[in-house]
Design a protein around this motif. Sequence first.
Motif, PDB file in Angstrom:
ATOM      1  N   VAL C 118      29.850  55.051  39.479  1.00  0.00           N
ATOM      2  CA  VAL C 118      30.841  55.201  38.417  1.00  0.00           C
ATOM      3  C   VAL C 118      31.002  56.670  38.057  1.00  0.00           C
ATOM      4  O   VAL C 118      32.108  57.156  37.819  1.00  0.00           O
ATOM      5  CB  VAL C 118      30.433  54.383  37.176  1.00  0.00           C
ATOM      6  CG1 VAL C 118      31.347  54.671  36.008  1.00  0.00           C
ATOM      7  CG2 VAL C 118      30.461  52.905  37.501  1.00  0.00           C
ATOM      8  N   CYS C 121      33.250  58.493  40.849  1.00  0.00           N
ATOM      9  CA  CYS C 121      34.582  58.056  41.234  1.00  0.00           C
ATOM     10  C   CYS C 121      35.648  58.934  40.602  1.00  0.00           C
ATOM     11  O   CYS C 121      35.727  59.011  39.374  1.00  0.00           O
ATOM     12  CB  CYS C 121      34.797  56.602  40.823  1.00  0.00           C
ATOM     13  SG  CYS C 121      36.440  56.010  41.238  1.00  0.00           S
ATOM     14  N   GLY C 124      38.176  56.817  38.446  1.00  0.00           N
ATOM     15  CA  GLY C 124      37.676  55.821  37.503  1.00  0.00           C
ATOM     16  C   GLY C 124      37.857  54.404  38.004  1.00  0.00           C
ATOM     17  O   GLY C 124      37.730  53.450  37.237  1.00  0.00           O
ATOM     18  N   PHE C 127      33.927  51.187  38.004  1.00  0.00           N
ATOM     19  CA  PHE C 127      33.673  51.210  36.565  1.00  0.00           C
ATOM     20  C   PHE C 127      32.664  50.139  36.215  1.00  0.00           C
ATOM     21  O   PHE C 127      32.444  49.199  36.971  1.00  0.00           O
ATOM     22  CB  PHE C 127      34.976  51.002  35.782  1.00  0.00           C
ATOM     23  CG  PHE C 127      35.524  49.601  35.859  1.00  0.00           C
ATOM     24  CD1 PHE C 127      36.216  49.170  36.985  1.00  0.00           C
ATOM     25  CD2 PHE C 127      35.359  48.708  34.808  1.00  0.00           C
ATOM     26  CE1 PHE C 127      36.720  47.881  37.079  1.00  0.00           C
ATOM     27  CE2 PHE C 127      35.849  47.412  34.894  1.00  0.00           C
ATOM     28  CZ  PHE C 127      36.532  47.000  36.027  1.00  0.00           C
ATOM     29  N   ARG C 129      31.818  47.221  33.602  1.00  0.00           N
ATOM     30  CA  ARG C 129      32.451  46.393  32.583  1.00  0.00           C
ATOM     31  C   ARG C 129      31.545  46.293  31.373  1.00  0.00           C
ATOM     32  O   ARG C 129      30.350  46.553  31.451  1.00  0.00           O
ATOM     33  CB  ARG C 129      32.698  44.997  33.162  1.00  0.00           C
ATOM     34  CG  ARG C 129      34.103  44.523  32.988  1.00  0.00           C
ATOM     35  CD  ARG C 129      34.406  43.321  33.805  1.00  0.00           C
ATOM     36  NE  ARG C 129      33.528  42.189  33.560  1.00  0.00           N
ATOM     37  CZ  ARG C 129      33.924  40.939  33.767  1.00  0.00           C
ATOM     38  NH1 ARG C 129      35.153  40.704  34.177  1.00  0.00           N
ATOM     39  NH2 ARG C 129      33.080  39.945  33.587  1.00  0.00           N
ATOM     40  N   ASP C 137      38.044  48.703  40.615  1.00  0.00           N
ATOM     41  CA  ASP C 137      39.428  48.350  40.314  1.00  0.00           C
ATOM     42  C   ASP C 137      40.263  48.835  41.496  1.00  0.00           C
ATOM     43  O   ASP C 137      40.574  50.018  41.627  1.00  0.00           O
ATOM     44  CB  ASP C 137      39.866  49.038  39.017  1.00  0.00           C
ATOM     45  CG  ASP C 137      41.302  48.696  38.652  1.00  0.00           C
ATOM     46  OD1 ASP C 137      41.988  48.032  39.448  1.00  0.00           O
ATOM     47  OD2 ASP C 137      41.739  49.105  37.574  1.00  0.00           O
TER      48      ASP C 137
END
Lengths: 395, 141, 246
Positions: C118, C121, C124, C127, C129, C137
């Motif tokens: 995370v 990246c 984004g 991610f 949760r 995503d």
Amino acid sequence: MRSEHFQHIEPRAFWALLAFGGAVTLAGLGAAHTMEVHGHAITGMTNQVVWGLPHVFAIFMIVAASGVLNVASIGSVFGQSAYKPRAPLSGLLSLALLAGGLMVLMLDLGRPDRVIVAATHYNFTSVFAWNVFLYSGMAAIVGVYLWTMFERRMNRYSKAAGIAALVWRFALTTGTGSIFAFLVARQAYQSAVLAPLFIVLSFAWGLAVFLIVQSAMYAWNGQVLPEAVRARMARLLGVFVAAALYLVAVYHLTNLYFARQGDFEAFILLGRGDPVGVFPALFWGGYVLLGALLPMALLFHPRGVGPNAMLMASVMVVAGAFALLFVFIVGGQSFPLEIFPGHEVTSSFADGQVELYVPRWPEWLLGIGGLGAAFVLTLIGVRALDVLPHDELKP
Amino acid sequence: MHCGLGCQLLRHPLMVAVTLVLLIASGAAMAEPAGRTPKPAIEPARAGTQCVAPPEVMRRDHPAMLKHQRDVTVHRGVRQARDSLQGCVGCHASAATGSVAQAKTDFCSSCHGYAAVSIDCFECHASRPAQRTAQAEATKP
Amino acid sequence: MSKGSTEALAGRRKFLGLAAAGMGGVLLAPGIHLIEVAQAATPEVTSKVRWGLLIDTTKCASGCTDCVSACNSENGLDPKPSPTSAQWIRKVEIKEIKTGRQASLPVMCQHCAQPPCVDVCPTGASFKRADGIVLVDRHSCIGCRYCVMACPYKARSFVHEPLTDQKPDVPRGKGCVEGCTLCVHRVDRGGTPACVEACTKAGHEAMLFGDLNDPDSAISKRVREVASRQLRADLKLDPGVRYLGL
């Protein structure tokens, strides 16, 4: 008026060179398109080695782009008059190499069509996100820097622009080294020394590329580099190469000291666990011998450096750069992750196994296509702009 | 550089005019006959049901609705919502192909083909509803 | 009134009654369908919950791949993976070099509380949760593979070729990176991951799924009783997956 001193490349040669460079670039773009349609399955990359040859080319070009601007910095910021006439070519090369490197990097993405997403969604804990700003900002700053050099009314801002460019490229190269330095997972990376290492590598590689381009253009135009300037630039390259070798040595020596890094160092330096032994060959033969020791022997020779010797040393430094980057980027992935220290590990996902990466034609074409793009941009820039230093013509 | 005979010939006004006419004519000749692109065939969705919003609203706002819903689903874990993509696919899948984007006349493809707006949703998303996928699996050789 | 007309009247009433019932059914059925749709939306996830897995490697048989097969069929992955196929979970056989002790265990995304994937990246897309599940995503993923470089557990896979026939609940496609989702499409609907379900159904009882934030959940009780450990705990990533018997 400088127009009468405007050095041209012969028109015929220009179009031929442009066609050649354009063809190489188009081949690279074609390879990227094929990769986009068929997916990365057609390359040699797997889920074990996800960053392959395109990254080697791209990172070389980006690091060299930062370092090639050194020549201009030494002129503008440090006031060395011998370097001032070389500043425009240095700026042009910086832009061209940056463009070529970024082209390869962006086309190697799994979804190059989503570059807009990358440009609009940022996660600022990621060095990559910072790099988007650093790289595009670099292009803008170098553009402004060139403008202050060409536009006579802006000449007095040249030093300020040079300082801005110097600071920016330190940040940029630190960012490039940090891409790897911040990776805690892999034994090849997770080291703070990578940031300064990349800075020194950028000095060496950038100057080597500059000397190659300068030599080639002088040869075309029948110009000759003054003896004194050549001696200084050669010695400077030697110093940079030595400094880079020192930092690489420090990196490996520290790793060797840690018991937990022993297996990885044995893999890279001695080829233990690797049936082919490609990494030690590339590291010792490609980088240490060809990329560092032999060039230093030529550049620090007591009887001085002739133009051919300097060109050869520069070419060797560039070859060594590719070898080092391959060992660094691919070797770091070939060595398996140590999830269970002290255990032998097997699985269906190549856990515990060394992965041998063999690049296939799409990666070669894409990487070389990036070099082609940098070549084309340099060619057009040299033709259209007064970037060549005005040294004497051959008697 | 002096303009040679060939160059002078090409730059003659008549030659320029003839070339332009030839280009335009060949372009017209290669053009698709009118009506090749089928008008969107909006198959009526499942009988007895209504779409989540009136057609005028859907036509205009479905990109924003889908984009909002995907964030709600992926980041906040809300599934089977009113605007879920699976909901759309479940109702609008064609009776013939069982899909919303396989044939040119399927629900999504027909409008998007007509409007020449390419979509890449179904590079990742299944274009068939769940139970029909199961049927397709069962009947695979 | 005559006897015949009373019968006829009864007959007509019956018919009217049936007709009314039929009409009512026809009128109500779409309404029932609509109510069914309206009830179905699952609630938003919150950080009150932290999903985790506990894997008992002493109950994990070498050579058993029930969890892997379940994951592959649930998520539409390659049953016979090649070096470029995505593997969200794999069985790892380990042998301690000094002692010779062997163990077998499944390794998947560890759903760390401090995930390096995370952090790295750029868009984004990778991610975490609110309920602790680490996801990609794919709408934002540009396929740069930096997360693959960053993950210490080799949890992430890159999709190397165009895909077809994806499962409706599991969209996945070429050019994006993916990994174990802890079956969010099931968990959000109150279910358990496919691997855990398969392991339990087969009677091995090696995998336990639950809420680590709930002190009364089965998993919380178990990790309180028995010593468990996280893989590469030295990295302080606080994974949500714990292992017994290692």
